[in-house]
Design a protein around this motif. Sequence first.
Motif, short mmCIF file in Angstrom:
data_model
loop_
_atom_site.label_atom_id
_atom_site.label_comp_id
_atom_site.label_asym_id
_atom_site.label_seq_id
_atom_site.Cartn_x
_atom_site.Cartn_y
_atom_site.Cartn_z
N ARG A 109 2.56 -3.08 8.50
CA ARG A 109 1.48 -4.01 8.24
C ARG A 109 0.17 -3.42 7.53
NH1 ARG A 109 -0.62 -3.93 14.28
NH2 ARG A 109 -0.44 -1.85 13.87
N VAL A 110 -0.60 -4.41 7.11
CA VAL A 110 -1.61 -3.91 6.09
C VAL A 110 -2.42 -3.10 6.91
CG1 VAL A 110 -3.62 -4.75 5.03
CG2 VAL A 110 -1.78 -6.18 4.98
N VAL A 111 -2.70 -3.24 8.28
CA VAL A 111 -3.68 -2.19 8.76
C VAL A 111 -2.92 -0.86 8.97
CG1 VAL A 111 -2.77 -2.76 11.17
CG2 VAL A 111 -5.08 -1.87 10.87
N ASP A 112 -1.58 -0.70 8.96
CA ASP A 112 -0.81 0.44 9.09
C ASP A 112 -0.90 1.31 7.78
OD1 ASP A 112 0.24 -0.11 11.63
OD2 ASP A 112 1.83 -1.28 10.54
N LEU A 113 -0.86 0.38 6.71
CA LEU A 113 -0.96 0.90 5.35
C LEU A 113 -2.19 1.42 4.88
CD1 LEU A 113 1.27 -1.60 3.37
CD2 LEU A 113 1.97 0.95 3.97
N THR A 114 -3.12 0.78 5.54
CA THR A 114 -4.73 1.03 5.25
C THR A 114 -5.01 2.43 5.79
OG1 THR A 114 -5.37 -1.26 5.25
CG2 THR A 114 -6.92 0.26 5.66
N ALA A 115 -4.41 2.58 7.25
CA ALA A 115 -4.78 3.76 7.92
C ALA A 115 -3.89 5.09 7.00
CB ALA A 115 -4.22 3.59 9.32
N GLU A 116 -2.78 4.82 6.81
CA GLU A 116 -1.89 5.99 6.19
C GLU A 116 -2.41 6.07 4.62
OE1 GLU A 116 2.43 5.59 7.67
OE2 GLU A 116 1.67 3.61 7.47
N LEU A 117 -2.98 5.26 3.99
CA LEU A 117 -3.39 5.59 2.77
C LEU A 117 -4.80 6.01 2.42
CD1 LEU A 117 -1.57 2.69 0.76
CD2 LEU A 117 -0.93 5.35 0.89
N GLY A 118 -5.80 5.77 3.43
CA GLY A 118 -7.07 5.99 3.41
C GLY A 118 -7.69 5.08 2.34
N LEU A 119 -7.28 3.86 2.28
CA LEU A 119 -7.79 2.75 1.48
C LEU A 119 -8.47 1.44 2.19
CD1 LEU A 119 -5.03 2.57 -1.45
CD2 LEU A 119 -7.12 3.90 -1.30
N ALA A 120 -9.28 0.95 1.59
CA ALA A 120 -9.91 -0.41 2.00
C ALA A 120 -8.68 -1.45 2.21
CB ALA A 120 -10.85 -1.02 1.02
N GLN A 121 -8.80 -2.27 3.21
CA GLN A 121 -7.97 -3.24 3.54
C GLN A 121 -7.56 -4.13 2.15
OE1 GLN A 121 -8.64 -6.82 4.08
NE2 GLN A 121 -6.74 -7.37 4.21
N SER A 122 -8.58 -4.48 1.69
CA SER A 122 -8.77 -5.58 0.48
C SER A 122 -7.76 -4.97 -0.68
CB SER A 122 -9.94 -5.88 -0.14
OG SER A 122 -10.83 -4.75 -0.39
N THR A 123 -8.24 -3.20 -0.90
CA THR A 123 -7.44 -2.72 -1.77
C THR A 123 -5.86 -2.80 -1.45
OG1 THR A 123 -9.31 -1.38 -2.46
CG2 THR A 123 -7.02 -0.52 -3.19
N VAL A 124 -5.55 -2.63 -0.51
CA VAL A 124 -3.95 -2.56 0.22
C VAL A 124 -3.62 -3.93 -0.20
CG1 VAL A 124 -2.67 -2.11 1.89
CG2 VAL A 124 -4.23 -0.31 1.61
N SER A 125 -4.04 -4.83 0.40
CA SER A 125 -3.83 -6.26 0.10
C SER A 125 -3.50 -6.49 -1.28
CB SER A 125 -4.71 -7.12 0.89
OG SER A 125 -4.74 -7.19 2.31
N GLY A 126 -4.41 -6.17 -2.29
CA GLY A 126 -4.19 -6.47 -3.82
C GLY A 126 -2.96 -5.48 -4.10
N HIS A 127 -2.60 -4.29 -3.66
CA HIS A 127 -1.44 -3.73 -3.96
C HIS A 127 -0.42 -4.52 -3.57
CE1 HIS A 127 -3.61 -0.33 -5.94
NE2 HIS A 127 -4.06 0.05 -5.11
N LEU A 128 -0.18 -5.07 -2.34
CA LEU A 128 0.87 -5.44 -1.85
C LEU A 128 0.97 -6.91 -2.69
CD1 LEU A 128 0.19 -5.07 2.27
CD2 LEU A 128 2.16 -4.21 0.44
N ALA A 129 -0.05 -7.52 -3.06
CA ALA A 129 0.22 -8.90 -3.97
C ALA A 129 0.89 -8.37 -5.13
CB ALA A 129 -1.20 -9.22 -4.04
N SER A 130 0.57 -7.30 -5.72
CA SER A 130 1.27 -6.80 -6.75
C SER A 130 2.61 -6.60 -6.72
CB SER A 130 0.33 -5.57 -7.51
OG SER A 130 1.09 -5.27 -8.75
N LEU A 131 2.89 -5.97 -5.79
CA LEU A 131 4.60 -5.61 -5.37
C LEU A 131 4.90 -7.04 -5.13
CD1 LEU A 131 3.82 -2.34 -3.43
CD2 LEU A 131 4.87 -2.45 -5.48
N ARG A 132 4.46 -7.80 -4.39
CA ARG A 132 5.05 -8.95 -4.20
C ARG A 132 5.39 -10.09 -5.22
NH1 ARG A 132 2.79 -13.92 0.00
NH2 ARG A 132 4.85 -15.04 0.12
N THR A 133 4.66 -9.99 -6.13
CA THR A 133 4.55 -10.80 -7.63
C THR A 133 5.62 -10.34 -8.29
OG1 THR A 133 2.34 -11.34 -7.59
CG2 THR A 133 3.49 -11.43 -9.68
N ALA A 134 5.91 -8.99 -8.11
CA ALA A 134 7.28 -8.34 -8.67
C ALA A 134 8.41 -8.66 -8.01
CB ALA A 134 6.71 -6.77 -9.23
N GLY A 135 8.39 -9.10 -7.06
CA GLY A 135 9.56 -9.15 -6.32
C GLY A 135 10.00 -8.15 -5.45
N LEU A 136 9.30 -7.11 -5.13
CA LEU A 136 9.55 -6.01 -4.58
C LEU A 136 9.49 -6.03 -2.93
CD1 LEU A 136 8.56 -3.31 -7.02
CD2 LEU A 136 10.81 -4.29 -6.77
#
Length: 136
Positions: free
Chosen positions: A35-62
């Motif tokens: 989940r985004v919350v899991d990634l946020t905790a594991e990466l030490g990044l803000a939720q909005s940053t993780v969501s943005g990164h996931l959006a980029s990976l989603r746009t690429a179809g990954l």
Amino acid sequence: MNKTSVDAAAVRLFHSLADPARLEIVRLLGHGERRVVDLTAELGLAQSTVSGHLASLRTAGLVEPHPHGRSTFYALVRPELWAMLAAAEDVLAAAGSPSRLRPDGVAGGTGHGPHADGHRARPDADAPATRPGQVH
């Protein structure tokens, strides 16, 4: 499909992997859905940053999101990614900059296509599939 659209798709793919945090997200998702919350905790990044990164990976179809109860889990959906990252590791090693891009225990081979069992958490076909919320 014309050359411009093929180039645009390639640019999206490589852009999605051109950030250290996104590469780490790929590694983490290689071990199972998150989940985004899991990634946020594991990466030490803000939720909005993780969501943005996931959006980029989603746009690429990954990656693809899928709801499970009140949570949304993200999973990798392209098993071919491991072969591409293995090839990139070879190129980097040949250039004198060895690097590990794939998660530990993930081989670089392909030939398996999408999971026959419908689970999307681990693109490497030899690894056990995960269920929402299960992490390997």
